[in-house]
Write a protein that holds these residues in place. Structure first.
Motif, PDB file in Angstrom:
ATOM      1  N   TYR A  43      33.964  61.122  17.985  1.00 27.74           N
ATOM      2  CA  TYR A  43      34.261  62.422  17.427  1.00 27.74           C
ATOM      3  C   TYR A  43      35.755  62.610  17.195  1.00 27.74           C
ATOM      4  N   ARG A  44      36.083  63.245  16.092  1.00 28.03           N
ATOM      5  CA  ARG A  44      37.483  63.533  15.777  1.00 28.03           C
ATOM      6  C   ARG A  44      38.044  64.602  16.723  1.00 28.03           C
ATOM      7  N   TYR A  45      37.187  65.536  17.114  1.00 29.01           N
ATOM      8  CA  TYR A  45      37.576  66.599  18.040  1.00 29.01           C
ATOM      9  C   TYR A  45      36.703  66.498  19.286  1.00 29.01           C
ATOM     10  N   LYS A  46      37.341  66.627  20.450  1.00 30.01           N
ATOM     11  CA  LYS A  46      36.602  66.625  21.711  1.00 30.01           C
ATOM     12  C   LYS A  46      36.860  67.935  22.448  1.00 30.01           C
ATOM     13  N   ILE A  47      35.901  68.333  23.261  1.00 30.64           N
ATOM     14  CA  ILE A  47      35.968  69.610  23.964  1.00 30.64           C
ATOM     15  C   ILE A  47      36.148  69.357  25.459  1.00 30.64           C
ATOM     16  N   SER A  48      37.122  70.036  26.037  1.00 32.66           N
ATOM     17  CA  SER A  48      37.420  69.899  27.457  1.00 32.66           C
ATOM     18  C   SER A  48      37.436  71.281  28.104  1.00 32.66           C
ATOM     19  N   VAL A  49      37.614  71.315  29.422  1.00 35.09           N
ATOM     20  CA  VAL A  49      37.696  72.582  30.144  1.00 35.09           C
ATOM     21  C   VAL A  49      38.725  72.443  31.262  1.00 35.09           C
ATOM     22  N   CYS A  50      39.448  73.528  31.534  1.00 40.24           N
ATOM     23  CA  CYS A  50      40.458  73.538  32.611  1.00 40.24           C
ATOM     24  C   CYS A  50      39.757  73.610  33.960  1.00 40.24           C
ATOM     25  N   ASP A  51      40.114  72.726  34.874  1.00 41.03           N
ATOM     26  CA  ASP A  51      39.426  72.739  36.172  1.00 41.03           C
ATOM     27  C   ASP A  51      39.705  74.009  36.964  1.00 41.03           C
ATOM     28  N   TRP A  52      40.905  74.581  36.840  1.00 44.50           N
ATOM     29  CA  TRP A  52      41.224  75.784  37.606  1.00 44.50           C
ATOM     30  C   TRP A  52      40.464  77.006  37.083  1.00 44.50           C
ATOM     31  N   MET A  53      40.101  77.002  35.801  1.00 47.79           N
ATOM     32  CA  MET A  53      39.368  78.136  35.240  1.00 47.79           C
ATOM     33  C   MET A  53      37.888  78.095  35.591  1.00 47.79           C
ATOM     34  N   ILE A  54      37.391  76.946  36.007  1.00 49.49           N
ATOM     35  CA  ILE A  54      36.008  76.879  36.503  1.00 49.49           C
ATOM     36  C   ILE A  54      36.004  76.839  38.038  1.00 49.49           C
ATOM     37  N   LEU A  55      37.138  77.273  38.612  1.00 46.87           N
ATOM     38  CA  LEU A  55      37.308  77.435  40.066  1.00 46.87           C
ATOM     39  C   LEU A  55      37.181  76.131  40.835  1.00 46.87           C
ATOM     40  N   GLN A  56      37.639  75.037  40.208  1.00 47.71           N
ATOM     41  CA  GLN A  56      37.595  73.724  40.858  1.00 47.71           C
ATOM     42  C   GLN A  56      38.947  73.035  40.694  1.00 47.71           C
ATOM     43  N   ARG A  57      39.993  73.727  41.075  1.00 51.27           N
ATOM     44  CA  ARG A  57      41.345  73.213  40.876  1.00 51.27           C
ATOM     45  C   ARG A  57      41.565  71.924  41.669  1.00 51.27           C
ATOM     46  N   GLN A  58      41.823  70.846  40.949  1.00 53.90           N
ATOM     47  CA  GLN A  58      41.985  69.508  41.521  1.00 53.90           C
ATOM     48  C   GLN A  58      40.903  69.236  42.563  1.00 53.90           C
ATOM     49  N   ASP A  59      39.662  69.436  42.148  1.00 54.15           N
ATOM     50  CA  ASP A  59      38.501  69.258  43.022  1.00 54.15           C
ATOM     51  C   ASP A  59      37.502  68.352  42.320  1.00 54.15           C
ATOM     52  N   LEU A  60      36.939  67.420  43.078  1.00 56.14           N
ATOM     53  CA  LEU A  60      35.965  66.494  42.503  1.00 56.14           C
ATOM     54  C   LEU A  60      34.740  67.209  41.941  1.00 56.14           C
ATOM     55  N   ASP A  61      34.431  68.394  42.457  1.00 56.22           N
ATOM     56  CA  ASP A  61      33.276  69.139  41.965  1.00 56.22           C
ATOM     57  C   ASP A  61      33.459  69.598  40.518  1.00 56.22           C
ATOM     58  N   TYR A 299      29.062  76.325  21.384  1.00 55.48           N
ATOM     59  CA  TYR A 299      29.534  76.870  20.111  1.00 55.48           C
ATOM     60  C   TYR A 299      30.614  75.988  19.501  1.00 55.48           C
ATOM     61  N   MET A 300      31.579  75.572  20.315  1.00 57.80           N
ATOM     62  CA  MET A 300      32.654  74.721  19.808  1.00 57.80           C
ATOM     63  C   MET A 300      32.104  73.404  19.284  1.00 57.80           C
ATOM     64  N   LYS A 301      31.138  72.842  19.971  1.00 58.78           N
ATOM     65  CA  LYS A 301      30.562  71.580  19.508  1.00 58.78           C
ATOM     66  C   LYS A 301      29.784  71.771  18.208  1.00 58.78           C
ATOM     67  N   SER A 302      29.158  72.935  18.043  1.00 58.69           N
ATOM     68  CA  SER A 302      28.418  73.184  16.811  1.00 58.69           C
ATOM     69  C   SER A 302      29.355  73.228  15.601  1.00 58.69           C
ATOM     70  N   ILE A 303      30.607  73.617  15.839  1.00 61.14           N
ATOM     71  CA  ILE A 303      31.593  73.682  14.750  1.00 61.14           C
ATOM     72  C   ILE A 303      32.326  72.367  14.588  1.00 61.14           C
ATOM     73  N   PHE A 304      32.800  71.795  15.696  1.00 59.83           N
ATOM     74  CA  PHE A 304      33.703  70.646  15.643  1.00 59.83           C
ATOM     75  C   PHE A 304      33.008  69.292  15.804  1.00 59.83           C
ATOM     76  N   GLN A 305      31.741  69.309  16.250  1.00 57.95           N
ATOM     77  CA  GLN A 305      30.987  68.061  16.395  1.00 57.95           C
ATOM     78  C   GLN A 305      29.596  68.231  15.779  1.00 57.95           C
ATOM     79  N   PRO A 306      29.515  68.647  14.524  1.00 62.57           N
ATOM     80  CA  PRO A 306      28.201  68.890  13.914  1.00 62.57           C
ATOM     81  C   PRO A 306      27.400  67.600  13.796  1.00 62.57           C
TER      82      PRO A 306
END
Length: 307
Positions: A43-61, A299-306
């Motif tokens: 894929y030209r565009y990939k989707i990631s997420v910040c670990d601290w925003m999902i309450l797993q700051r530098q956590d293996l979970d 939603y992001m994948k539906s736009i950027f990874q159709p």
């Protein structure tokens, strides 16, 4: 690699990035049983997420949770700062790094970037041990074969409200740039400046290793034309993007962002890379991590990874 900041010796951004990505990929594939290759490699565009925003700051979970959310990668944080001399990071331990890399591989995820989110609240311009902090981040990136770091200048480093800090910030980043060049990594800045101001800042720093970590919210919350801002910065100055706005509305329901048009703008620019989820949570249920980030990822994948 030359470290001179004279115009004739500044390396081309595109050439630098291509070489860096190739080197990182080669090094990673040499690790037994580990690979940064994910199911969405093409894929030209990939989707990631910040670990601290999902309450797993530098956590293996963070990795199994990110897998449930449905993203391609995780932006891993260096940990808090407080009044320490450097980040509260355990990633300087080889055994810990190995666990993170193995977990990423197990869940078919990549580490999209290493974040220094501690600088949201701390002043990069005023911390006396900033060189150690940045070096620790660069060393972590090198050890984990991650190309991009996220450095927010934050509230205390807001160059719109505190323009007097600009000379110090430029001077400090000029000192850091040769270390990033030597390591073959990129430091992505998030500032409060508009795109034209950020271009001037990057030109004053004068290194392809210091780039813009663009945030949709910065343009949207200040009434700027998001597409014009992206085009002003251009393909070779943007290392990664936080695709986020204020909390309260999911990305698919946000009338301030025409996401298909954003994709068209990025396509037209010839840009490719990581789009990292940060905020944009539903006001009715802001604590539903998988629900909020899962919907945004889908939603992001539906736009950027159709397809």
């Amino acid at each position: 690699m030359k470290k001179s900041n004279t115009p004739s010796n500044i390396i081309d951004r595109r050439d630098f990035l291509e070489k860096t990505m190739a080197a990182a990929a080669g090094a990673f594939l040499g690790l037994p049983g580990l690979s940064q290759a994910s199911k969405n490699t093409d894929y030209r565009y990939k989707i990631s997420v910040c670990d601290w925003m999902i309450l797993q700051r530098q956590d293996l979970d963070a990795f199994p949770l990110a897998d449930k959310i449905g993203v391609d990668g995780v932006e891993v944080d260096m940990g808090g700062l407080g009044d320490r001399k450097t980040f509260a990071s355990e990633l300087d331990d080889p055994a810990t790094r190995k666990k993170f890399l193995e977990s990423a591989s197990k869940h078919d995820l990549e580490i999209s970037s290493i974040a220094m989110s501690g600088f949201y609240a701390q002043s990069f311009a005023e911390r006396p041990t900033y060189q150690r902090m940045l070096q620790d981040c660069i060393d972590t990136m090198t050890a984990m074969n991650v190309e991009v770091a996220f450095l927010p200048l934050g509230v205390q480093g807001d160059l719109v409200k505190h323009p007097e800090l600009r000379p110090t910030i430029v001077k400090r980043l000029k000192k850091i740039a040769p270390r990033a060049e030597e390591a073959g990594v990129v430091i992505g800045l998030e500032t409060a400046l508009d795109a034209a101001g950020e271009v001037e800042l990057l030109e004053d720093i004068g290194s392809p290793t210091i780039q813009s970590y663009f945030n949709f919210a910065n343009a949207l919350q200040n009434g700027r034309d998001l597409h014009k801002e992206l085009r002003t910065l251009g393909k070779d100055r943007i290392c990664q993007i936080h695709c986020t706005d204020e909390d309260g509305v999911l990305l698919e329901n946000n009338s301030r962002i025409d996401m298909p048009k954003v994709k068209q703008t990025l396509d037209d620019m010839g840009w490719s890379g990581w789009l990292v989820l940060e905020r944009s949570r539903n006001a009715d249920n802001p604590h539903d991590i998988v629900g909020n980030f899962g919907v945004n990822a889908e939603y992001m994948k539906s736009i950027f990874q159709p397809g």
